[in-house]
Design an enzyme around this catalytic site. Structure first.
Site, PDB file in Angstrom:
ATOM      1  N   GLU A 192       0.812  -1.229   0.000  1.00 16.45           N
ATOM      2  CA  GLU A 192       0.000   0.000   0.000  1.00 16.45           C
ATOM      3  C   GLU A 192       0.841   1.272   0.000  1.00 16.45           C
ATOM      4  OE1 GLU A 192      -2.882  -0.439   3.136  1.00 16.45           O
ATOM      5  OE2 GLU A 192      -3.646  -2.314   2.338  1.00 16.45           O
ATOM      6  N   GLU A 300      -5.828 -10.609  -2.034  1.00 17.24           N
ATOM      7  CA  GLU A 300      -6.693 -10.483  -0.854  1.00 17.24           C
ATOM      8  C   GLU A 300      -8.168 -10.426  -1.241  1.00 17.24           C
ATOM      9  OE1 GLU A 300      -5.354  -7.362   1.784  1.00 17.24           O
ATOM     10  OE2 GLU A 300      -3.254  -7.698   1.285  1.00 17.24           O
TER      11      GLU A 300
HETATM   12  O1  G3I Z   1      -3.408 -10.362  18.322  1.00 15.48           O
HETATM   13  C1  G3I Z   1      -3.898  -9.204  18.995  1.00 15.48           C
HETATM   14  C2  G3I Z   1      -4.479  -9.567  20.309  1.00 15.48           C
HETATM   15  O2  G3I Z   1      -3.446 -10.069  21.144  1.00 15.48           O
HETATM   16  C3  G3I Z   1      -5.137  -8.338  20.937  1.00 15.48           C
HETATM   17  O3  G3I Z   1      -5.777  -8.702  22.121  1.00 15.48           O
HETATM   18  C4  G3I Z   1      -6.156  -7.746  19.983  1.00 15.48           C
HETATM   19  C5  G3I Z   1      -6.782  -6.483  20.559  1.00 15.48           C
HETATM   20  O4  G3I Z   1      -7.168  -5.600  19.541  1.00 15.48           O
HETATM   21  O5  G3I Z   1      -5.509  -7.437  18.783  1.00 15.48           O
HETATM   22  C6  G3I Z   1      -4.952  -8.571  18.136  1.00 15.48           C
HETATM   23  O6  G3I Z   1      -4.323  -8.158  16.951  1.00 15.48           O
HETATM   24  C7  G3I Z   1      -5.189  -7.810  15.903  1.00 15.48           C
HETATM   25  C8  G3I Z   1      -4.838  -8.677  14.707  1.00 15.48           C
HETATM   26  O7  G3I Z   1      -5.589  -8.269  13.582  1.00 15.48           O
HETATM   27  C9  G3I Z   1      -5.112 -10.157  14.974  1.00 15.48           C
HETATM   28  O8  G3I Z   1      -6.463 -10.357  15.209  1.00 15.48           O
HETATM   29  C10 G3I Z   1      -4.967  -6.352  15.559  1.00 15.48           C
HETATM   30  O9  G3I Z   1      -5.436  -5.538  16.624  1.00 15.48           O
HETATM   31  C11 G3I Z   1      -5.676  -5.988  14.275  1.00 15.48           C
HETATM   32  O10 G3I Z   1      -5.269  -4.674  13.888  1.00 15.48           O
HETATM   33  C12 G3I Z   1      -5.282  -6.940  13.188  1.00 15.48           C
HETATM   34  O11 G3I Z   1      -5.998  -6.588  12.034  1.00 15.48           O
HETATM   35  C13 G3I Z   1      -5.481  -7.114  10.816  1.00 15.48           C
HETATM   36  C14 G3I Z   1      -5.081  -5.949   9.901  1.00 15.48           C
HETATM   37  O12 G3I Z   1      -4.705  -6.426   8.615  1.00 15.48           O
HETATM   38  C15 G3I Z   1      -3.891  -5.163  10.486  1.00 15.48           C
HETATM   39  O13 G3I Z   1      -2.723  -5.925  10.527  1.00 15.48           O
HETATM   40  C16 G3I Z   1      -6.553  -7.970  10.153  1.00 15.48           C
HETATM   41  O14 G3I Z   1      -6.744  -9.139  10.957  1.00 15.48           O
HETATM   42  C17 G3I Z   1      -6.107  -8.375   8.760  1.00 15.48           C
HETATM   43  O15 G3I Z   1      -7.171  -9.049   8.095  1.00 15.48           O
HETATM   44  C18 G3I Z   1      -5.751  -7.132   7.967  1.00 15.48           C
HETATM   45  O16 G3I Z   1      -5.297  -7.533   6.699  1.00 15.48           O
HETATM   46  C19 G3I Z   1      -4.982  -6.466   5.796  1.00 15.48           C
HETATM   47  C20 G3I Z   1      -3.810  -6.908   4.935  1.00 15.48           C
HETATM   48  O17 G3I Z   1      -2.725  -7.302   5.751  1.00 15.48           O
HETATM   49  C21 G3I Z   1      -3.372  -5.779   3.981  1.00 15.48           C
HETATM   50  N1  G3I Z   1      -4.483  -5.323   3.181  1.00 15.48           N
HETATM   51  C22 G3I Z   1      -5.688  -4.948   3.925  1.00 15.48           C
HETATM   52  C23 G3I Z   1      -6.132  -6.099   4.845  1.00 15.48           C
HETATM   53  C24 G3I Z   1      -7.401  -5.721   5.588  1.00 15.48           C
HETATM   54  O18 G3I Z   1      -7.179  -4.625   6.434  1.00 15.48           O
END
Ligand code: G3I
Length: 403
Positions: A192, A300
């Site tokens: 991105e 994705e």
């Molecule tokens: O693992 C922690 C957990 O320990 C904690 O208690 C919890 C509290 O919020 O957060 C957990 O981490 C989260 C993680 O997903 C795992 O569930 C993060 O907050 C959350 O921000 C994270 O979101 C991910 C996001 O990318 C940011 O990395 C989404 O699952 C994931 O589907 C999303 O994927 C992205 C691609 O990488 C790039 N393109 C867009 C796509 C959608 O946003």
């Protein structure tokens, strides 16, 4: 460690342009047919008498990885914690020839501090993939949303600041790419990096851009190539089906190619909705990448059943209301979704440059779209919340199926 959550990032950065992102933007036994009814959903049941098409018995579903073996890898996003759950595991083992870590290989879990790494979640996924003979996409090395703060620590006025941040970036990439050498077939090196508006080709609201300007992209790609001469290197972005955004991405690519920077392909995220785009628009994106001599990965893919206005992304207002599983609106949306999935896979299969097609998740029981752009149950994938093939699946594998 910084964890810049992406929720609303698109709305905040896109404003009205969000419309172009999403809004413009088996198991089972026995013979006979299978109901596509809402009873397979975790959402509230409906008293509606609406029904969807009669679906074939799930046990007759062809393996996607076999069906498309001559065309491209079939990928799904999962971390080890998801992949090992019974529902996901059955789908992955039968259908997937590629997995992308949904989160485990990003810099926020791995880059604990400078020179200190936590590979535990990622290595668990490597083990899962190796055990099951599934290839692994590396996702991702550099992303504004998951860059730990330690990369950028220091006095920005210090004349050595830029060199310090660059060295941290290059060391991180060298170490991580080396760790996974031979275990991943490609890397989304930069995720991105393209601007959502015409003010710049580059996403400027990024700590990487702030610290290093656009050159961070070149530094990252060169470091990845130096660490692993054979792994394929990608820039991955969303809304590549939008002609104006793609124009900016192609300008970035042209600049990199003119400088001799290593780059093998473009990842098209394709976070779509049932009304956001057409297969023809996506095909134009694939063609533009081919014209640059690069390969295409669909990285994705998911298709939201909701058509939201830009305000939903920017402020959470005006979002489409929750659709009740089993309602007529639900089946109408799933029909549109199936037809778009079919048109897309047909387009992918026609282009030899498309080497990998990944959905952002395994089945509807686990999808980031249940929390984005608002909390609301969505049904964006090919398998339902019970892990059974949906209309969209059958539309993709059977040209005669009427969704
Ligand atoms: O693992 C922690 C957990 O320990 C904690 O208690 C919890 C509290 O919020 O957060 C957990 O981490 C989260 C993680 O997903 C795992 O569930 C993060 O907050 C959350 O921000 C994270 O979101 C991910 C996001 O990318 C940011 O990395 C989404 O699952 C994931 O589907 C999303 O994927 C992205 C691609 O990488 C790039 N393109 C867009 C796509 C959608 O946003």
């Amino acid at each position: 460690m910084s964890n810049r959550m992406p929720v609303n990032r698109r709305g905040l950065l896109l404003g009205g342009a969000a419309t172009s992102l999403l809004a413009a933007c088996g198991g089972g036994g026995g013979g006979g047919s299978y109901s596509s009814g809402g009873g397979t959903s975790s959402s509230s049941s409906s008293s509606s008498s609406a029904s969807g098409p009669t679906l074939p018995d799930p046990s007759t579903a062809p393996a996607l990885k076999t069906h498309f073996a001559a065309n491209f890898k079939i990928g799904m996003a999962a971390d080890a914690s998801t992949a090992t759950q019974a529902l996901s595991n059955a789908i992955l083992v039968k259908h997937a020839s590629s997995i992308t870590a949904e989160n485990a290989m990003k810099a926020n879990p791995i880059g604990v501090s400078e020179g200190v790494y936590d590979y535990s979640q990622a290595d668990a996924l490597v083990t899962y993939c190796q055990t099951n003979g599934i290839a692994l996409r590396g996702h991702n090395l550099v992303w504004h949303a998951t860059a730990p703060a330690w990369f950028f620590a220091g006095n920005t006025a210090d004349p050595t600041y830029k060199a310090t941040v660059r060295a941290r970036l290059e060391k991180y990439i060298t170490d991580v790419v080396t760790h996974f050498k031979g275990k991943v077939y490609c890397w989304d090196v930069v995720n991105e990096c393209t601007s959502d508006d015409s003010s710049s080709n580059y996403r400027t609201a990024s700590p990487w851009y702030t610290a290093l300007g656009p050159d961070y992209i070149e530094y990252a790609l060169r470091a990845a190539r130096a660490a692993d001469p054979t792994v394929q290197l990608f820039i991955n972005d969303y809304s590549t089906e939008d002609t104006s955004k793609r124009g900016r991405l192609m300008a970035i690519v042209a600049d990199l190619q003119a400088k001799g920077v290593p780059l093998d392909g473009i990842g098209h995220q394709l976070h779509l909705s049932i009304t956001s785009t057409t297969a023809a628009a996506v095909d134009a994106a694939l063609a533009d990448v081919e014209a640059k001599g690069l390969i295409n990965h669909v990285t994705e893919l998911d298709i939201s059943i909701y058509s939201d206005p830009g305000s939903c992304y920017s402020s959470g207002s005006g979002c489409a209301a929750q659709v009740t599983a089993g309602s007529q609106a639900y089946y109408t949306a799933l029909q549109s979704q199936a037809l778009l999935y079919r048109a897309l896979y047909n387009a992918f299969a026609k282009r030899a440059s498309v080497k990998s097609v990944t959905t952002w998740g395994v089945a509807d029981n686990h999808t980031w779209l249940n929390g984005f752009p608002i909390t609301r149950t969505n049904y964006p994938l090919l398998f339902d919340t019970s892990g059974n093939p949906k209309s969209a699946f059958w539309a993709v594998v059977d040209a005669t199926f009427v969704p």
